[in-house]
Design a protein around this motif. Structure first.
Motif, PDB file in Angstrom:
ATOM      1  N   SER A   4       6.235  89.028 -58.452  1.00 43.49           N
ATOM      2  CA  SER A   4       6.656  88.440 -59.732  1.00 43.49           C
ATOM      3  C   SER A   4       5.581  88.549 -60.802  1.00 43.49           C
ATOM      4  CB  SER A   4       7.023  86.961 -59.547  1.00 43.49           C
ATOM      5  OG  SER A   4       5.889  86.213 -59.138  1.00 43.49           O
ATOM      6  N   GLY A   5       4.322  88.703 -60.378  1.00 40.06           N
ATOM      7  CA  GLY A   5       3.219  88.690 -61.328  1.00 40.06           C
ATOM      8  C   GLY A   5       2.493  87.362 -61.365  1.00 40.06           C
ATOM      9  N   VAL A  57       7.006  78.513 -62.864  1.00 38.35           N
ATOM     10  CA  VAL A  57       7.581  79.594 -62.051  1.00 38.35           C
ATOM     11  C   VAL A  57       7.453  80.908 -62.816  1.00 38.35           C
ATOM     12  CG1 VAL A  57       9.698  80.550 -61.067  1.00 38.35           C
ATOM     13  CG2 VAL A  57       9.168  78.122 -60.748  1.00 38.35           C
ATOM     14  N   VAL A  58       6.850  81.889 -62.176  1.00 38.60           N
ATOM     15  CA  VAL A  58       6.812  83.242 -62.734  1.00 38.60           C
ATOM     16  C   VAL A  58       8.015  83.976 -62.142  1.00 38.60           C
ATOM     17  CG1 VAL A  58       5.452  85.312 -63.087  1.00 38.60           C
ATOM     18  CG2 VAL A  58       4.302  83.107 -62.812  1.00 38.60           C
ATOM     19  N   ASP A  59       8.877  84.461 -63.011  1.00 40.32           N
ATOM     20  CA  ASP A  59      10.194  84.938 -62.576  1.00 40.32           C
ATOM     21  C   ASP A  59      10.431  86.379 -63.016  1.00 40.32           C
ATOM     22  OD1 ASP A  59      12.993  84.643 -61.682  1.00 40.32           O
ATOM     23  OD2 ASP A  59      13.455  84.735 -63.825  1.00 40.32           O
ATOM     24  N   CYS A  60      11.155  87.110 -62.172  1.00 38.66           N
ATOM     25  CA  CYS A  60      11.684  88.413 -62.559  1.00 38.66           C
ATOM     26  C   CYS A  60      12.836  88.726 -61.609  1.00 38.66           C
ATOM     27  CB  CYS A  60      10.620  89.509 -62.509  1.00 38.66           C
ATOM     28  SG  CYS A  60      10.000  89.865 -60.852  1.00 38.66           S
ATOM     29  N   GLU A  61      13.557  89.783 -61.881  1.00 40.70           N
ATOM     30  CA  GLU A  61      14.696  90.136 -61.048  1.00 40.70           C
ATOM     31  C   GLU A  61      14.229  90.791 -59.741  1.00 40.70           C
ATOM     32  OE1 GLU A  61      17.268  92.514 -63.433  1.00 40.70           O
ATOM     33  OE2 GLU A  61      17.647  90.916 -64.889  1.00 40.70           O
ATOM     34  N   PRO A  62      15.000  90.635 -58.656  1.00 43.18           N
ATOM     35  CA  PRO A  62      14.579  91.160 -57.350  1.00 43.18           C
ATOM     36  C   PRO A  62      14.257  92.654 -57.349  1.00 43.18           C
ATOM     37  CG  PRO A  62      16.389  89.633 -57.069  1.00 43.18           C
ATOM     38  CD  PRO A  62      16.231  89.823 -58.554  1.00 43.18           C
ATOM     39  N   ASP A  63      14.994  93.451 -58.107  1.00 43.73           N
ATOM     40  CA  ASP A  63      14.703  94.887 -58.139  1.00 43.73           C
ATOM     41  C   ASP A  63      13.304  95.162 -58.675  1.00 43.73           C
ATOM     42  OD1 ASP A  63      17.133  95.510 -57.077  1.00 43.73           O
ATOM     43  OD2 ASP A  63      18.065  96.136 -58.966  1.00 43.73           O
ATOM     44  N   ARG A  64      12.888  94.368 -59.676  1.00 43.87           N
ATOM     45  CA  ARG A  64      11.540  94.536 -60.224  1.00 43.87           C
ATOM     46  C   ARG A  64      10.494  94.083 -59.199  1.00 43.87           C
ATOM     47  NH1 ARG A  64      11.172  97.469 -63.150  1.00 43.87           N
ATOM     48  NH2 ARG A  64      11.564  96.776 -65.289  1.00 43.87           N
ATOM     49  N   GLN A  65      10.780  93.026 -58.451  1.00 45.25           N
ATOM     50  CA  GLN A  65       9.867  92.600 -57.389  1.00 45.25           C
ATOM     51  C   GLN A  65       9.607  93.751 -56.420  1.00 45.25           C
ATOM     52  OE1 GLN A  65      12.307  88.703 -56.525  1.00 45.25           O
ATOM     53  NE2 GLN A  65      10.335  88.496 -55.499  1.00 45.25           N
ATOM     54  N   ARG A  66      10.702  94.382 -55.959  1.00 44.91           N
ATOM     55  CA  ARG A  66      10.564  95.474 -54.985  1.00 44.91           C
ATOM     56  C   ARG A  66       9.741  96.620 -55.552  1.00 44.91           C
ATOM     57  NH1 ARG A  66      16.037  94.198 -54.736  1.00 44.91           N
ATOM     58  NH2 ARG A  66      16.622  93.003 -52.874  1.00 44.91           N
ATOM     59  N   GLU A  67      10.022  96.990 -56.787  1.00 45.86           N
ATOM     60  CA  GLU A  67       9.288  98.103 -57.409  1.00 45.86           C
ATOM     61  C   GLU A  67       7.789  97.829 -57.428  1.00 45.86           C
ATOM     62  OE1 GLU A  67      10.895  98.613 -61.292  1.00 45.86           O
ATOM     63  OE2 GLU A  67      12.899  99.180 -60.584  1.00 45.86           O
ATOM     64  N   ILE A 104       9.905  94.698 -47.350  1.00 46.69           N
ATOM     65  CA  ILE A 104       9.853  93.882 -48.559  1.00 46.69           C
ATOM     66  C   ILE A 104      11.079  92.993 -48.644  1.00 46.69           C
ATOM     67  CG2 ILE A 104       9.838  93.933 -51.082  1.00 46.69           C
ATOM     68  CD1 ILE A 104       8.320  96.630 -50.797  1.00 46.69           C
ATOM     69  N   ASP A 105      12.246  93.550 -48.323  1.00 44.11           N
ATOM     70  CA  ASP A 105      13.478  92.759 -48.345  1.00 44.11           C
ATOM     71  C   ASP A 105      13.426  91.609 -47.343  1.00 44.11           C
ATOM     72  OD1 ASP A 105      14.617  94.219 -50.371  1.00 44.11           O
ATOM     73  OD2 ASP A 105      15.767  95.534 -49.039  1.00 44.11           O
ATOM     74  N   ARG A 106      12.788  91.850 -46.194  1.00 42.39           N
ATOM     75  CA  ARG A 106      12.639  90.774 -45.206  1.00 42.39           C
ATOM     76  C   ARG A 106      11.757  89.660 -45.748  1.00 42.39           C
ATOM     77  NH1 ARG A 106      10.991  92.569 -39.302  1.00 42.39           N
ATOM     78  NH2 ARG A 106       9.329  93.667 -40.420  1.00 42.39           N
ATOM     79  N   ILE A 107      10.685  90.048 -46.449  1.00 41.98           N
ATOM     80  CA  ILE A 107       9.799  89.045 -47.033  1.00 41.98           C
ATOM     81  C   ILE A 107      10.536  88.243 -48.095  1.00 41.98           C
ATOM     82  CG2 ILE A 107       7.714  88.714 -48.418  1.00 41.98           C
ATOM     83  CD1 ILE A 107       6.590  91.243 -47.018  1.00 41.98           C
ATOM     84  N   ILE A 108      11.258  88.934 -48.975  1.00 38.96           N
ATOM     85  CA  ILE A 108      11.999  88.257 -50.040  1.00 38.96           C
ATOM     86  C   ILE A 108      13.036  87.309 -49.451  1.00 38.96           C
ATOM     87  CG2 ILE A 108      13.664  88.621 -51.919  1.00 38.96           C
ATOM     88  CD1 ILE A 108      12.122  91.173 -52.637  1.00 38.96           C
ATOM     89  N   ALA A 109      13.707  87.756 -48.375  1.00 37.79           N
ATOM     90  CA  ALA A 109      14.752  86.932 -47.767  1.00 37.79           C
ATOM     91  C   ALA A 109      14.193  85.650 -47.166  1.00 37.79           C
ATOM     92  CB  ALA A 109      15.481  87.732 -46.685  1.00 37.79           C
ATOM     93  N   ARG A 110      12.933  85.667 -46.749  1.00 39.74           N
ATOM     94  CA  ARG A 110      12.315  84.480 -46.156  1.00 39.74           C
ATOM     95  C   ARG A 110      11.740  83.535 -47.208  1.00 39.74           C
ATOM     96  NH1 ARG A 110      11.682  84.058 -40.775  1.00 39.74           N
ATOM     97  NH2 ARG A 110      12.216  85.866 -39.491  1.00 39.74           N
ATOM     98  N   GLN A 111      11.648  84.004 -48.435  1.00 40.47           N
ATOM     99  CA  GLN A 111      11.178  83.134 -49.510  1.00 40.47           C
ATOM    100  C   GLN A 111      12.364  82.393 -50.119  1.00 40.47           C
ATOM    101  OE1 GLN A 111       9.049  85.813 -52.178  1.00 40.47           O
ATOM    102  NE2 GLN A 111       7.151  85.514 -51.025  1.00 40.47           N
TER     103      GLN A 111
END
Length: 204
Positions: free
Chosen positions: A16-17, A137-147, A160-167
């Motif tokens: 997210s940054g 909260v520092v926010d962005c869309e999931p596609d940007r997170q992955r990139e 990365i998707d597994r990590i995001i899914a656990r958050q």
């Protein structure tokens, strides 16, 4: 009368940054207490968690350099919820102790704004919410997170998707936010201007 000491909980999903925003707040004079950095320090060579990890999981989880083998442990806890709980039972109390030590040291130095950089703040439930005045909260869309994560780490998209899914979900984080930094496509100077503006209300 003693001035109020602001306590800010800073969080955001992977990529997210959040760390960039934390660095900006530090440059403005905040005392940043980084839970991730503390967690890494206790699992580094000579860290406080190494001996109990070796007892709980065996020396195979300790690398030749004396640090926890992060990749091996990541694979272990992703596939074994009990192992995850055992690891957290070792690390979380140590992180809490060091966080308190760093907080006390920052206050003793005269800090008037403490930023607790906590990736899993929302996931911790009421524990962190009750300890801070505001949640950023520092926010962005999931596609940007992955990139961003692929670019900086080289991890596979599936991991990365597994990590995001656990958050916590994006909606859950936003639901806990007092302030939101939307860091989707902001150039760095614009992000810095936005953070600086938001920080003024906390005496920075």
């Amino acid at each position: 009368m003693n001035p109020h000491i602001w306590r800010i909980g800073l969080t955001g999903g992977i990529g997210s940054g959040k760390s960039t925003v934390a660095s900006m707040l530090a440059a403005l004079g905040a005392a940043v207490i980084d839970a991730d950095a503390i967690s890494r320090s206790v699992t580094a060579s000579g860290g406080r968690a190494i001996a109990p990890i070796a007892v709980q999981f065996g020396t195979a989880m300790i690398g030749a350099d004396g640090a926890m083998d992060r990749q091996a442990m990541r694979e272990r806890v992703f596939s074994d919820p009990v192992a995850r709980q055992q690891l957290e039972a070792i690390i979380h109390p140590l992180v809490g102790t060091i966080t308190r030590e760093q907080t006390e040291a920052a206050i003793a130095r005269g800090a008037h704004c403490l930023v607790f950089d906590v990736p899993l703040l929302v996931e911790s439930g009421k524990r962190w919410r009750s300890q801070v005045d505001r949640v950023w909260v520092v926010d962005c869309e999931p596609d940007r997170q992955r990139e961003r994560v692929i670019a900086r780490s080289g991890l596979a998209a599936e991991e990365i998707d597994r990590i995001i899914a656990r958050q916590a979900s994006r909606a859950q984080r936003l639901g806990c936010a007092d302030l939101v930094v939307f860091n989707q496509d902001l150039p760095l100077p614009e992000l810095e201007r936005e953070v600086t503006e938001m920080a003024r209300q906390f005496g920075l």
